[in-house]
Structures are given as C-alpha cells and as structure tokens.
Scaffold this motif. Structure first.
Motif, mmCIF file in Angstrom:
data_model
loop_
_atom_site.group_PDB
_atom_site.id
_atom_site.type_symbol
_atom_site.label_atom_id
_atom_site.label_comp_id
_atom_site.label_asym_id
_atom_site.label_seq_id
_atom_site.Cartn_x
_atom_site.Cartn_y
_atom_site.Cartn_z
ATOM 1 N N LEU A 243 0.834 -1.077 0.038
ATOM 2 C CA LEU A 243 0.014 -0.174 0.082
ATOM 3 C C LEU A 243 0.936 1.309 0.060
ATOM 4 O O LEU A 243 0.598 2.110 -0.963
ATOM 5 N N GLU A 244 1.752 1.167 0.765
ATOM 6 C CA GLU A 244 2.887 2.381 0.902
ATOM 7 C C GLU A 244 3.469 2.763 -0.311
ATOM 8 O O GLU A 244 3.595 3.834 -0.793
ATOM 9 N N ARG A 245 3.822 1.809 -1.286
ATOM 10 C CA ARG A 245 4.120 1.890 -2.563
ATOM 11 C C ARG A 245 3.200 2.316 -3.618
ATOM 12 O O ARG A 245 3.702 2.543 -4.727
ATOM 13 N N GLY A 246 2.125 2.636 -3.105
ATOM 14 C CA GLY A 246 1.193 3.128 -4.280
ATOM 15 C C GLY A 246 0.329 2.044 -4.950
ATOM 16 O O GLY A 246 -0.593 2.032 -5.814
ATOM 17 N N GLY A 247 0.349 0.567 -4.223
ATOM 18 C CA GLY A 247 -0.307 -0.565 -4.866
ATOM 19 C C GLY A 247 -1.358 -0.674 -3.875
ATOM 20 O O GLY A 247 -1.730 0.211 -3.238
ATOM 21 N N GLY A 248 -1.805 -2.108 -3.691
ATOM 22 C CA GLY A 248 -2.801 -2.507 -2.862
ATOM 23 C C GLY A 248 -4.186 -1.784 -3.117
ATOM 24 O O GLY A 248 -4.628 -1.685 -4.276
ATOM 25 N N ILE A 249 -4.627 -1.164 -2.049
ATOM 26 C CA ILE A 249 -5.783 -0.478 -1.981
ATOM 27 C C ILE A 249 -5.854 0.701 -3.305
ATOM 28 O O ILE A 249 -6.720 0.848 -4.225
ATOM 29 N N LEU A 250 -4.626 1.262 -3.670
ATOM 30 C CA LEU A 250 -4.571 2.331 -4.338
ATOM 31 C C LEU A 250 -4.487 2.012 -5.807
ATOM 32 O O LEU A 250 -5.029 2.491 -6.676
ATOM 33 N N ASN A 251 -4.065 0.700 -6.005
ATOM 34 C CA ASN A 251 -4.174 0.082 -7.270
ATOM 35 C C ASN A 251 -5.901 -0.095 -7.774
ATOM 36 O O ASN A 251 -6.235 0.353 -8.663
ATOM 37 N N THR A 252 -6.586 -0.484 -6.655
ATOM 38 C CA THR A 252 -8.133 -0.708 -7.006
ATOM 39 C C THR A 252 -8.557 0.497 -7.241
ATOM 40 O O THR A 252 -9.652 0.769 -7.871
ATOM 41 N N VAL A 253 -8.231 1.846 -6.251
ATOM 42 C CA VAL A 253 -8.700 3.074 -6.540
ATOM 43 C C VAL A 253 -8.686 3.270 -8.104
ATOM 44 O O VAL A 253 -9.517 3.923 -8.857
ATOM 45 N N GLN A 254 -7.558 3.225 -8.663
ATOM 46 C CA GLN A 254 -7.148 3.523 -10.076
ATOM 47 C C GLN A 254 -8.174 2.989 -10.950
ATOM 48 O O GLN A 254 -8.848 3.509 -11.793
ATOM 49 N N ALA A 255 -8.342 1.625 -10.752
ATOM 50 C CA ALA A 255 -9.276 0.763 -11.565
ATOM 51 C C ALA A 255 -10.701 1.096 -11.451
ATOM 52 O O ALA A 255 -11.425 1.255 -12.350
ATOM 53 N N THR A 256 -10.855 1.440 -9.958
ATOM 54 C CA THR A 256 -12.485 1.830 -10.087
ATOM 55 C C THR A 256 -12.744 3.389 -10.415
ATOM 56 O O THR A 256 -13.871 3.455 -11.016
ATOM 57 N N ARG A 257 -11.850 4.179 -10.294
ATOM 58 C CA ARG A 257 -11.907 5.468 -10.890
ATOM 59 C C ARG A 257 -12.416 5.567 -12.242
ATOM 60 O O ARG A 257 -13.104 6.330 -12.917
ATOM 61 N N SER A 258 -11.557 4.537 -12.929
ATOM 62 C CA SER A 258 -11.751 4.523 -14.477
ATOM 63 C C SER A 258 -12.983 3.726 -14.832
ATOM 64 O O SER A 258 -13.147 3.769 -16.165
ATOM 65 N N ALA A 259 -13.780 2.980 -14.013
ATOM 66 C CA ALA A 259 -14.581 2.360 -14.277
ATOM 67 C C ALA A 259 -16.275 2.988 -14.441
ATOM 68 O O ALA A 259 -16.082 3.826 -13.410
ATOM 69 N N SER A 260 -17.163 2.892 -15.288
ATOM 70 C CA SER A 260 -18.319 3.450 -15.370
ATOM 71 C C SER A 260 -19.205 2.931 -14.223
ATOM 72 O O SER A 260 -18.940 1.591 -13.749
ATOM 73 N N LEU A 261 -20.322 3.718 -14.023
ATOM 74 C CA LEU A 261 -21.350 3.176 -12.983
ATOM 75 C C LEU A 261 -21.826 1.859 -13.551
ATOM 76 O O LEU A 261 -22.009 0.784 -13.025
ATOM 77 N N ALA A 262 -22.243 1.499 -15.017
ATOM 78 C CA ALA A 262 -22.651 0.497 -15.503
ATOM 79 C C ALA A 262 -21.758 -0.673 -15.313
ATOM 80 O O ALA A 262 -22.177 -1.749 -15.193
ATOM 81 N N GLU A 263 -20.456 -0.417 -15.685
ATOM 82 C CA GLU A 263 -19.622 -1.532 -15.326
ATOM 83 C C GLU A 263 -19.325 -2.255 -14.008
ATOM 84 O O GLU A 263 -19.485 -3.168 -13.684
ATOM 85 N N LEU A 264 -19.258 -1.175 -13.146
ATOM 86 C CA LEU A 264 -19.289 -1.610 -11.639
ATOM 87 C C LEU A 264 -20.561 -2.223 -11.336
ATOM 88 O O LEU A 264 -20.330 -3.325 -10.287
ATOM 89 N N LYS A 265 -21.576 -1.804 -11.820
ATOM 90 C CA LYS A 265 -22.870 -2.353 -11.351
ATOM 91 C C LYS A 265 -22.846 -3.726 -11.923
ATOM 92 O O LYS A 265 -23.452 -4.790 -11.160
ATOM 93 N N ASP A 266 -22.641 -4.060 -13.090
ATOM 94 C CA ASP A 266 -22.611 -5.431 -13.712
ATOM 95 C C ASP A 266 -21.863 -6.260 -12.989
ATOM 96 O O ASP A 266 -22.172 -7.483 -12.651
#
Ligand code: NIG
Ligand code: FE
Length: 426
Positions: free
Chosen positions: A107-130
């Motif tokens: 996490l401290e290196r910018g991975g972990g939760i922050l990795n998922t944050v990047q992927a989630t920020r770039s996903a649309s509502l429809a993609e996340l919902k599906d």
C-alpha cells in the motif's frame, strides 16, 4: 413482490436464533433448535414457527409448500462486512505477500488499495454495477440474504458516490438486500500523500455531506491502522459522521495493535471489524458494550496472519459476528463455507456460535437485529434451507456450499435441488 403464503414443514432442524439484539458471550450457543420444525410466511414476513405437529389444521391451504424432510432450515446469512463494488483485480499481490512483502508495504508503494482505486475511478457506473450484480448472485447461492457493502475505492467525491450509487440501484433491482457503508477513509490518495489530516478535512467538509444529502449510506467506516488513519483521525471523522446521522464501524487492529477495539467501544460503534491484533484491554472493552466484534477469518487466512481471538472474545462476553471481508486485495473470496470452517478449526468457535455469528449477530452488526437474523413471528422471511439435516454440516462438509434453497421476503429465489426439475422456479 411476496405473492402467496409459503409453508416449510418437516425440517429435521429448524433453527430460530431468536433474539432482537446482539447475542453476547454464552448466549451465542443458544440457537433455539426445533426438531421436525415448520414455518409459515405471508406477505414477506414470518407468521408462524413451531413443530410441524402443531401447525394449525388449515395451514396448507393456498400455500406454496416446501417439504424440508432431511434438511436444516435456518435464518438467511448476513455477510456484514464486504467491499463488493470495485473495478480490477490484484492477483500478483497475493503472491508478493506470500513471498514476504507485507500488505502495508504494498500500500505504501502505491499498490494495494490504491491500485484498486485507479481501476475503480476509471470504471463506469454500468461496469461497476454489472460486476457487483454477478457477485451478488454468487453470494445468494451461498445463502446470503443481506450483505453490507463499502465504498472506499474512490477516495474522491465522484467515485465514492458512484460506488454508493451502484449499491443503491442494485438494492432496487435484485433480491439481496445491500447495507451501504461510506468508507472514504480507506486509504490516503496520492494527491494527499503526507497530508492525511487535510484528507480527513476534505472527507468531513465535502464528501460526507454529499453522501448524507443523497441518503446513500447508513454507516461510516475507517481503516484505522498504523500509517493509514490514526486513532485521532478516525475519532474525528466518525464523530463528524455521527453528527450527520451515520453510525460508526471501524477496521480495527487488523495489522497492528493500535487500540481500534478500544476506540470502537468508546464510540459505541455498531461494529469493530477484523481485530486480529486486538489487545486484552480492547477485548475487555468490547465485552462491556453493544458493539459487535466482527471477525473475518478468511482475511487472516489469505494474509497468512494469526487469527483474531474470537474464543477469548466470546468467553469474555462479547458479541461476535463472522463475515467474509470480500475484496480484491486482502481477501478475494465470499465463501461462507470457508468462513464457517475456519471459525471452527482456527477460531475454536462451536457450531452453534458460528450459526449465531452468521445470522442474528451479523444482523446486529448492520443494525437490523429487529428485522432479520432470526426465524420468529414478525421478522422478515429470509430463510436458508441446507441440503443436510443439521447445522453441523456447515463445518463438517468443509469448504462446500451446502445451501439448497434461499428464501427472501417469503419468496423462493434460489433452488439448487429444484434446478433440473423446476428450472422455471429460478
Ligand atoms: O478489510 N484493510 C482494509 N481494507 C480491506 C482490504 C482492502 C483491499 O486490500 O483492497 C480489508 O482487509
Ligand atoms: Fe474490510
């Protein structure tokens, strides 16, 4: 929605888990087993429970009847801690951890939760919902009728609200009830690195008020952890959330013994979760209050950490719930069967305590013990029917999903043994 009456009869074991509050300590072993049990539901609620022999004579009239001979009938499972709305996956990390890199270092290196944050920020509502909808279907097949879901992979206004909107929409479109939790304080995003207090201010001044205005969360949670959010920062955020009408939850003492359990007790939080490293004083504090100690054994299993001391918690009088912690990092599994097996084998919990922890105490951990979590007159008819005659098989048939039928609001919504013969019932 609810249609006609439903009658379940001849259950080898009907487990009531009767109660409207968290069950603490020794009371957790008391699950109210009725042999050759029956239950009647009408308009989504339970209207009768007892031995099949005592059913009123006209009970079967205008009823859909399920014969549960040789089966165990129990309350639907409440998975009271998940992070089920997210984009992307992190399979490599699992193996980095096994090779010795600590979770917090990733996490401290910018991975972990922050990795998922990047992927989630770039996903649309429809993609996340599906994605979330498919996950919910799989949870349902494992007997989960209510699930808590957290935001926390946005860490900005738009994405936090998008995660919560996904849960809000899915709540209206599919049968598993979702309890939404705001977890904006899950990690410090890169633009606030080294300025955690400023990030907490941003949460309090901008994000929390928007969440509350939209009415899309019931709880506020914080990852109270060394190097993430301190006790003081967690206290400040949860107090602000409480003032705005959200109840408190805490990721407490997961990796480092920081005093999260004590803070949860001090704040009278609805639940304190993880607790792998909870101190003696923290456990003692939890046993004095109504706060549910939510133990997530699959996370310890996947992180190869030592387990939370659930046995001590119960023996000291705390209310323990069990949940999955389903998320793409520390625990990519929503396997209720594995939770039950680990609870027995690694946590030394008794089968009856495990049943309580997955039902009425899970319900209490999401502030719904008055509505769900037990099979009693007036409660919501959320029921699981196992393919075996007793709850012991939940542990004994290790790691296997033995759920045969799931009933939500009095309606049969999952039917494994009926699949071949009655495909249309699905
Ligand atoms: O409960 N520890 C904080 N949150 C999650 C993990 C989230 C993640 O790794 O993506 C947990 O373990
Ligand atoms: Fe978690």
């Amino acid at each position: 929605m609810t249609g006609k009456k439903l009658l379940i009869k001849h259950a080898a074991e009907l487990i009531t888990c009767a109660g409207a509050a968290p069950k603490k300590g020794a009371a957790m072993a008391d699950i109210g087993i009725i042999s050759d049990g029956a239950l009647v539901a009408e308009a989504g609620k339970i209207v009768w429970v007892g031995p099949t022999d005592d059913l009123p004579p006209d009970s079967e009239e205008q009823c859909e009847v399920i014969d549960a001979t040789g089966q165990c009938v129990m309350p639907g499972f409440v998975d009271s801690h998940t992070h089920m709305v997210f984009g992307g996956y992190r399979p490599e990390e699992f193996f980095w951890r096994l090779a010795g890199t600590p979770y917090l270092e990733i996490l401290e290196r910018g991975g972990g939760i922050l990795n998922t944050v990047q992927a989630t920020r770039s996903a649309s509502l429809a993609e996340l919902k599906d994605l979330a909808a498919r996950r919910l279907e799989n949870m349902l097949a494992m007997g989960v009728t209510t699930v808590e879901g957290k935001s926390g992979y946005g860490l900005d206004l738009d994405t936090e609200l998008r995660q919560l909107a996904v849960m809000d929409e899915l709540n209206r479109e599919q049968p598993v009830e979702i309890v939404p939790t705001f977890l904006g304080a899950h990690a410090v995003p890169p633009d606030y690195k080294g300025r955690t207090d400023d990030y907490v201010d941003y949460m309090i001044k901008e994000v929390l008020p928007a969440v509350v205005r939209q009415g899309v969360a019931e709880f506020c949670d914080v990852f109270c952890e060394q190097g993430v959010f301190s006790l003081a920062q967690s206290r400040r955020l949860l107090a602000a959330a409480k003032n705005m009408g959200l109840q408190a939850k805490l990721h407490a003492d997961e990796i480092v013994s920081l005093g999260g359990a004590e803070l949860a007790a001090e704040l009278n939080a609805c639940s304190a979760d993880h607790l792998l490293q909870a101190s003696d004083a923290g456990i003692a504090a939890l046993s004095q209050v109504r706060t549910v100690a939510t133990v997530l054994p699959m996370t310890a299993f996947c992180l190869r950490e030592s387990y939370a001391r659930a046995r001590v918690m119960i023996d000291q009088g705390a209310a323990v719930a069990l949940a999955t912690d389903y998320n793409p990092g520390s625990c990519f599994s929503h396997s209720m069967p594995l939770v039950a097996a680990l609870a027995a084998i690694q946590l030394n919990m008794k089968p009856a305590e495990i049943v309580t922890a997955l039902t009425i105490n899970g319900a209490a951990a999401v502030n719904r013990a008055d509505r769900i979590g037990s099979l009693e007159i007036g409660k919501q008819a959320d029921v699981v029917i196992l393919g075996y005659p007793s709850h012991l098989y939940l542990v004994y048939h290790a790691g296997m999903n033995i759920v045969d039928k799931v009933i939500k609001h009095g309606r049969l919504i999952w039917n494994k043994s009926g699949r071949k013969q009655h495909g249309k019932e699905q």
